[in-house]
Design a protein around this motif. Structure first.
Motif, mmCIF file in Angstrom:
data_model
loop_
_atom_site.group_PDB
_atom_site.id
_atom_site.type_symbol
_atom_site.label_atom_id
_atom_site.label_comp_id
_atom_site.label_asym_id
_atom_site.label_seq_id
_atom_site.Cartn_x
_atom_site.Cartn_y
_atom_site.Cartn_z
ATOM 1 N N GLN A 134 4.889 0.285 -1.652
ATOM 2 C CA GLN A 134 5.848 1.356 -1.909
ATOM 3 C C GLN A 134 6.653 1.683 -0.648
ATOM 4 O O GLN A 134 7.873 1.909 -0.708
ATOM 5 C CB GLN A 134 5.128 2.603 -2.415
ATOM 6 C CG GLN A 134 4.526 2.441 -3.796
ATOM 7 C CD GLN A 134 3.694 3.640 -4.214
ATOM 8 O OE1 GLN A 134 3.357 4.483 -3.367
ATOM 9 N NE2 GLN A 134 3.334 3.699 -5.496
ATOM 10 N N ARG A 135 5.984 1.747 0.481
ATOM 11 C CA ARG A 135 6.693 2.017 1.741
ATOM 12 C C ARG A 135 7.688 0.910 2.054
ATOM 13 O O ARG A 135 8.788 1.152 2.559
ATOM 14 C CB ARG A 135 5.688 2.157 2.870
ATOM 15 C CG ARG A 135 4.855 3.429 2.789
ATOM 16 C CD ARG A 135 3.777 3.438 3.849
ATOM 17 N NE ARG A 135 3.012 4.692 3.808
ATOM 18 C CZ ARG A 135 1.913 4.916 4.523
ATOM 19 N NH1 ARG A 135 1.435 3.953 5.336
ATOM 20 N NH2 ARG A 135 1.276 6.060 4.424
ATOM 21 N N GLY A 136 7.314 -0.304 1.774
ATOM 22 C CA GLY A 136 8.237 -1.419 2.019
ATOM 23 C C GLY A 136 9.494 -1.305 1.172
ATOM 24 O O GLY A 136 10.606 -1.596 1.633
ATOM 25 N N ARG A 160 2.216 13.114 3.536
ATOM 26 C CA ARG A 160 2.336 11.780 2.970
ATOM 27 C C ARG A 160 2.706 11.862 1.503
ATOM 28 O O ARG A 160 2.165 12.684 0.770
ATOM 29 C CB ARG A 160 1.023 11.002 3.126
ATOM 30 C CG ARG A 160 0.629 10.741 4.561
ATOM 31 C CD ARG A 160 -0.723 10.039 4.608
ATOM 32 N NE ARG A 160 -1.100 9.725 5.988
ATOM 33 C CZ ARG A 160 -0.741 8.599 6.611
ATOM 34 N NH1 ARG A 160 -0.002 7.710 5.961
ATOM 35 N NH2 ARG A 160 -1.108 8.382 7.857
ATOM 36 N N ARG A 167 -4.587 0.776 -0.792
ATOM 37 C CA ARG A 167 -3.851 0.595 0.457
ATOM 38 C C ARG A 167 -2.734 -0.419 0.281
ATOM 39 O O ARG A 167 -1.618 -0.244 0.779
ATOM 40 C CB ARG A 167 -4.822 0.158 1.552
ATOM 41 C CG ARG A 167 -4.193 0.110 2.940
ATOM 42 C CD ARG A 167 -5.176 -0.351 3.995
ATOM 43 N NE ARG A 167 -6.343 0.530 4.056
ATOM 44 C CZ ARG A 167 -7.571 0.170 3.696
ATOM 45 N NH1 ARG A 167 -7.795 -1.053 3.232
ATOM 46 N NH2 ARG A 167 -8.569 1.033 3.784
ATOM 47 N N ILE A 200 0.195 1.286 -1.621
ATOM 48 C CA ILE A 200 0.967 2.218 -0.793
ATOM 49 C C ILE A 200 1.849 1.458 0.185
ATOM 50 O O ILE A 200 3.019 1.807 0.411
ATOM 51 C CB ILE A 200 0.019 3.178 -0.060
ATOM 52 C CG1 ILE A 200 -0.678 4.091 -1.083
ATOM 53 C CG2 ILE A 200 0.773 4.006 0.973
ATOM 54 C CD1 ILE A 200 -1.719 4.998 -0.465
ATOM 55 N N ASP A 201 1.314 0.390 0.770
ATOM 56 C CA ASP A 201 2.133 -0.425 1.699
ATOM 57 C C ASP A 201 3.335 -1.030 0.975
ATOM 58 O O ASP A 201 4.453 -1.099 1.521
ATOM 59 C CB ASP A 201 1.265 -1.529 2.306
ATOM 60 C CG ASP A 201 0.233 -0.991 3.294
ATOM 61 O OD1 ASP A 201 0.413 0.173 3.732
ATOM 62 O OD2 ASP A 201 -0.738 -1.698 3.596
ATOM 63 N N ARG A 226 10.810 1.500 0.081
ATOM 64 C CA ARG A 226 11.646 2.585 0.611
ATOM 65 C C ARG A 226 12.383 2.148 1.872
ATOM 66 O O ARG A 226 13.561 2.472 2.074
ATOM 67 C CB ARG A 226 10.783 3.811 0.887
ATOM 68 C CG ARG A 226 10.368 4.563 -0.366
ATOM 69 C CD ARG A 226 9.839 5.943 -0.015
ATOM 70 N NE ARG A 226 8.598 5.874 0.707
ATOM 71 C CZ ARG A 226 7.383 5.884 0.143
ATOM 72 N NH1 ARG A 226 7.287 5.971 -1.180
ATOM 73 N NH2 ARG A 226 6.294 5.820 0.875
ATOM 74 N N ARG A 227 11.688 1.427 2.757
ATOM 75 C CA ARG A 227 12.349 0.947 3.983
ATOM 76 C C ARG A 227 13.486 -0.007 3.645
ATOM 77 O O ARG A 227 14.549 0.020 4.270
ATOM 78 C CB ARG A 227 11.329 0.268 4.887
ATOM 79 C CG ARG A 227 10.403 1.230 5.623
ATOM 80 C CD ARG A 227 9.676 0.520 6.749
ATOM 81 N NE ARG A 227 8.812 -0.545 6.227
ATOM 82 C CZ ARG A 227 7.525 -0.382 5.903
ATOM 83 N NH1 ARG A 227 6.961 0.819 6.026
ATOM 84 N NH2 ARG A 227 6.794 -1.388 5.459
#
Length: 506
Positions: A25-27, A3, A19, A22-23, A29-30
């Motif tokens: 940041q992932r959004g 991760r 949390r 992190i969510d 990147r997607r």
């Protein structure tokens, strides 16, 4: 999968906040990946719109026989002869000229017979001129090829002339072909008058012929004076020489060099003065320096060679005529002067195009290129080759000879390099490694052609014919030919060791 860890963790962050971060940041990147995919699809759609029908799906075309399979394609081994497989590789080798001509040898790759005739190729539009250049280091086979062109050309009605044989190598082939050799040298009875009028073409009238002969004589005398003096002739000297020639022609139907020298030292007082001169004394003074220079051909070491009426006649019916000047010695400084005279004498008999197609061979052409006057004469013959029906053949050791004469930008350098440009057929035999680069630049060779030059076998050459790519040709000699073209027989203890040759020697 590891991760990704945040680069910066705020102090006092709760688990829920961590949390959420992190969510987020992932959004991000997607969203970036999705944006790149959308951009790729947009570009692909634009390409398909610009070139419809060219896009092939990754899974293959959806049609019968599209070779779509999830297995690796495996074909059984097939064995066949090269004659059969030749049909499967149609464009792997040069197809040949497919035109009639003299059989030279065979293509080194296809083994097919190779034929060559400069006049046939010119008529077919393959060549822009019939001139030929042969270059190769000593012992590579270039001299044998030049002699073969003359010998086999006789069967096609081509005649040949060698105006300056400095080594005496062309006498055997002249005898074998039923020709003649004129031998010049100290103590020999033969004389050539370079001021001979030559053979008059049938369609040329008296006034035109007189002008042409006078122009040719003046050109020869000017070149001889410049060679002997080492500097250009000035205008007053040029006029004095012209006046001396006119006086010599008026007193003698066919003048010789002593006549011209006499009139330079003692102008005819009964003849009118040329324009620009006020007295015969002034005319005599202008002709004094040219007279002394030309007198070296009459009273110097060349006395008795080119200063008397010709004792031989140019016979146009002979299949080959050579002028052997080997008795003078290859290092004789007067050799270029004799070659200028012999070339002028031969050229005077070659201007009639009705005599058919003729080879003119300049062996050891690098000797001629050193002299500006001779280079000018060669350029004239190269330029008028089509009008006179001539194929001029220049034989040299290396292409750098053309760039090594004269200073950069000089007339001599320009003339020498122009001869290469005015030669449509270039034949290169083996070259030393240090000469490959210069040869490749002079002829515009490709990388593969350049790589071959230093590794060519004896008797095998690279032929550049017109704009065609180079063709590797192995020159083949018959046993009967070897006896007259071999130039290495003196180096062998066994004269019969070449009884059954496979490639050209020389």
């Amino acid at each position: 999968m590891t991760r990704p860890s945040p680069l910066l963790v705020p102090a006092g962050e709760t688990r829920a906040q961590r949390r959420a971060r992190i969510d987020a940041q992932r959004g991000i990147r997607r969203a970036a990946v999705q944006a790149r995919r959308e951009e790729a699809r947009r570009v692909a759609a634009a390409d398909r719109a610009a070139a419809p029908g060219r896009d092939i799906p990754s899974g293959g075309e959806h049609r019968p026989g599209a070779l779509r399979t999830w297995r690796r394609l495996r074909l059984p081994a097939h064995r066949a002869t090269t004659a059969t497989l030749a049909a499967a590789y149609l464009f792997q080798a040069e197809g040949g000229l497919a035109l009639p001509g003299m059989v030279i040898g065979h293509d080194a790759y296809t083994r097919a017979a190779f034929c060559f005739d400069p006049w046939v190729l010119y008529a077919a539009g393959v060549l822009t001129n019939p001139n030929v250049l042969i270059a190769g280091e000593i012992g590579s086979g270039k001299s044998a090829l030049a002699k073969t062109l003359l010998g086999r050309g006789r069967a096609f009605g081509h005649r040949a002339y060698v105006p300056g044989d400095v080594k005496g190598e062309w006498t055997p082939i002249a005898a074998a072909l039923g020709g003649a050799t004129i031998s010049l040298g100290a103590g020999r009875p033969t004389r050539l008058n370079p001021l001979d009028a030559g053979r008059r073409p049938q369609d040329v009238g008296d006034p035109e012929w007189d002008v042409e002969v006078r122009s040719r004589r003046l050109e020869l005398l000017r070149s001889l004076i410049e060679q002997l003096g080492g500097q250009p002739i000035n205008p007053t000297e040029r006029t004095a020489v012209a006046a001396a020639v006119d006086a010599a022609v008026a007193a003698h139907t066919t003048p010789v060099l002593p006549h011209v020298v006499d009139h330079l030292f003692a102008p005819d007082l009964t003849r009118p003065l040329p324009a620009g001169f006020t007295s015969h004394a002034e005319l005599r003074e202008a002709g004094r320096q040219p007279g002394h220079l030309l007198a070296t051909l009459v009273f110097g070491e060349l006395a008795g060679l080119v200063d008397a009426p010709s004792t031989v006649r140019f016979d146009p019916s002979l299949p080959i005529l050579t002028i052997d000047i080997s008795a003078l010695g290859e290092t004789n400084p007067a050799l270029p002067l004799v070659m200028a005279c012999t070339s002028a004498w031969t050229e005077a008999a070659l201007r009639d195009p009705s005599d058919g197609q003729r080879f003119i061979v300049y062996d050891e052409a690098w000797r001629i290129l050193r002299e500006l006057a001779l280079a000018r004469r060669m350029q004239t013959q190269w330029k008028l080759s089509r009008a006179w029906g001539l194929s001029n053949v220049a034989v040299v050791h290396r292409l750098s000879d053309f760039a090594a004469v004269g200073d950069a930008g000089s007339e001599l350098r320009a003339l020498s390099e122009g001869l290469v440009a005015d030669t449509a057929t270039r034949i290169v035999y083996r070259q030393r490694a240090d000469q490959v680069a210069a040869t490749a630049v002079a002829l515009g060779l490709t990388g593969p052609e350049r790589a071959l030059l230093s590794a060519l076998a004896k008797g095998t050459g690279l032929w550049r014919i017109g704009e065609r790519s180079g063709q590797i040709v192995a020159h083949t000699l018959a046993p009967a030919e070897l006896a007259v073209v071999d130039t290495d027989h003196r180096m062998s203890r066994n004269p019969d060791r070449f009884a059954v040759p496979s490639v050209a020697d020389g």
